[in-house]
Design an enzyme around this catalytic site. Structure first.
Site, PDB file in Angstrom:
ATOM      1  N   GLY A  90      -2.437  -0.271   6.708  1.00 23.29           N
ATOM      2  CA  GLY A  90      -3.718  -0.963   6.575  1.00 23.29           C
ATOM      3  C   GLY A  90      -3.485  -2.458   6.645  1.00 23.29           C
ATOM      4  N   CYS A  91      -4.214  -3.203   5.860  1.00 26.48           N
ATOM      5  CA  CYS A  91      -4.072  -4.659   5.818  1.00 26.48           C
ATOM      6  C   CYS A  91      -2.646  -5.026   5.406  1.00 26.48           C
ATOM      7  CB  CYS A  91      -5.080  -5.238   4.821  1.00 26.48           C
ATOM      8  SG  CYS A  91      -4.886  -7.002   4.556  1.00 26.48           S
TER       9      CYS A  91
END
Length: 177
Positions: free
Chosen positions: A10-11
């Protein structure tokens, strides 16, 4: 011996901040990997059309922490059962991926996934992709050490601080004091 792991969960800020707390980790850099254009910008990555994932490059001393332990921590920092999404972040740039450098890293990644699935850590199957390492592009300076530089920013408090708390509880012996 210094080794390198390339992980996408993800981020990149949500993986970078927690790994900065891990014993034996000497460097964590946010960047991009796995796409089809050279020198992508953050704005290009955000479109989801470049094929890149937000990735962290983790340099670690394998005499202090193993690649298997790095991967085990990684799997507890994100939802590896969610395809191309982490929380509200959606798109292939937020996929769960391990970019392996050699057959040993690939075998270790498969073993860790098999063990976690055998233990039924999650209700759904792991969808983390195992992709051969490609060119790593370092993200702009504003994306580096984000949690360390902005610990009280709301995103950091809501998304990253709980991940650090989680690994502090689960992996206390593997973290810096």
């Amino acid at each position: 011996m210094i080794e390198t792991a390339y992980l996408a969960g993800g981020c990149f800020w949500c993986i970078e901040g927690p790994f900065q707390q891990v014993k034996g980790v000497s460097k964590v850099v946010s960047g991009y990997m796995g796409g089809h254009i050279n020198y992508p910008t953050y704005q290009q990555i955000c479109t989801g059309t470049t094929g890149h994932a937000e990735v962290v490059q983790i340099e670690f001393d394998n005499r202090v922490i193993s690649y298997q332990q790095i991967l085990t921590i990684f799997f507890h920092l994100h939802d590896p059962t969610s395809l191309n999404q982490q929380g509200n972040d959606r798109g292939t740039q937020y996929r769960s991926a391990i970019f392996y450098q050699n057959e040993q890293q690939l075998c270790t990644a498969k073993q860790v996934i098999d063990e976690l699935e055998r233990q039924r850590v999650w209700d759904k199957p792991v969808v983390t992709t195992l992709e051969i390492e490609s060119t790593f592009y370092v993200a702009d300076e504003q994306h580096q050490q984000y949690y360390q530089n902005h610990p009280y920013q709301p995103y950091c408090q809501i998304m990253i601080a709980p991940k650090i708390a989680k690994i502090s509880k689960l992996f206390k012996d593997l973290l810096n004091n």
